[in-house]
Motif scaffolding. Structure first.
Motif, mmCIF file in Angstrom:
data_model
loop_
_atom_site.group_PDB
_atom_site.id
_atom_site.type_symbol
_atom_site.label_atom_id
_atom_site.label_comp_id
_atom_site.label_asym_id
_atom_site.label_seq_id
_atom_site.Cartn_x
_atom_site.Cartn_y
_atom_site.Cartn_z
ATOM 1 N N HIS A 149 33.871 -147.713 -45.702
ATOM 2 C CA HIS A 149 34.842 -148.523 -44.458
ATOM 3 C C HIS A 149 34.555 -149.919 -44.543
ATOM 4 O O HIS A 149 35.527 -150.525 -44.400
ATOM 5 C CB HIS A 149 34.134 -147.638 -43.386
ATOM 6 C CG HIS A 149 34.649 -148.169 -42.164
ATOM 7 N ND1 HIS A 149 36.064 -147.953 -41.825
ATOM 8 C CD2 HIS A 149 34.281 -149.119 -41.323
ATOM 9 C CE1 HIS A 149 36.239 -148.672 -40.706
ATOM 10 N NE2 HIS A 149 35.172 -149.187 -40.420
ATOM 11 N N GLN A 174 36.971 -151.679 -46.807
ATOM 12 C CA GLN A 174 38.053 -151.802 -46.214
ATOM 13 C C GLN A 174 38.507 -152.648 -45.246
ATOM 14 O O GLN A 174 39.603 -153.468 -45.083
ATOM 15 C CB GLN A 174 38.447 -150.608 -45.834
ATOM 16 C CG GLN A 174 38.608 -149.509 -46.944
ATOM 17 C CD GLN A 174 39.072 -147.967 -46.477
ATOM 18 O OE1 GLN A 174 38.954 -147.723 -45.108
ATOM 19 N NE2 GLN A 174 39.092 -147.201 -47.348
ATOM 20 N N THR A 175 37.446 -153.186 -44.467
ATOM 21 C CA THR A 175 37.641 -154.307 -43.432
ATOM 22 C C THR A 175 37.250 -155.706 -43.732
ATOM 23 O O THR A 175 37.201 -156.333 -42.863
ATOM 24 C CB THR A 175 36.684 -153.630 -42.235
ATOM 25 O OG1 THR A 175 35.229 -153.658 -42.429
ATOM 26 C CG2 THR A 175 37.232 -152.226 -41.672
#
Length: 116
Positions: free
Chosen positions: A29, A32-33
């Motif tokens: 995650h 992805q950020t």
């Protein structure tokens, strides 16, 4: 988090398996950020560190002590420097609503004192 260790997961402890699994999911995650720089470490055996090294685990040896720790977990995000929510019942990542109203938004919660 409060959980019960039932048995080993192969050669790993349940705590070790949990930390490894969640670190992989969180890192996926985080990539992805585009905030990986916050977790980067310059170590020979890893590039990123998600969990604090030697994360503390405390045995809950009495009902009173377990209740004390559960209250701390529920109240900590809304106190002091954190101030993540106006009410402990409104903090999204808490089990407080489960204990107060029986609402299990996560789908896996069990009451601390229920025998399974």
């Amino acid at each position: 988090m409060i959980w019960e260790q039932v048995s080993m997961n192969g050669k790993e402890t349940p705590k070790g398996s949990f930390l490894k699994f969640t670190a992989h999911i969180l890192l996926k995650h985080i990539k992805q950020t585009n905030i990986t720089h916050q977790y980067y470490v310059n170590a020979a055996n890893k590039q990123y560190e998600i969990w604090q090294r030697d994360a503390l685990g405390i045995e809950l040896y009495s009902r009173y002590f377990a209740t004390q720790k559960l209250n701390y977990i529920h109240l900590n995000p809304v106190r002091g420097k954190w101030n993540l929510s106006a009410s402990y019942l409104d903090y999204d990542f808490s089990s407080a609503r489960f204990y107060e109203y029986g609402v299990d938004r996560f789908g896996f919660l069990h009451h601390l004192f229920d025998v399974l």
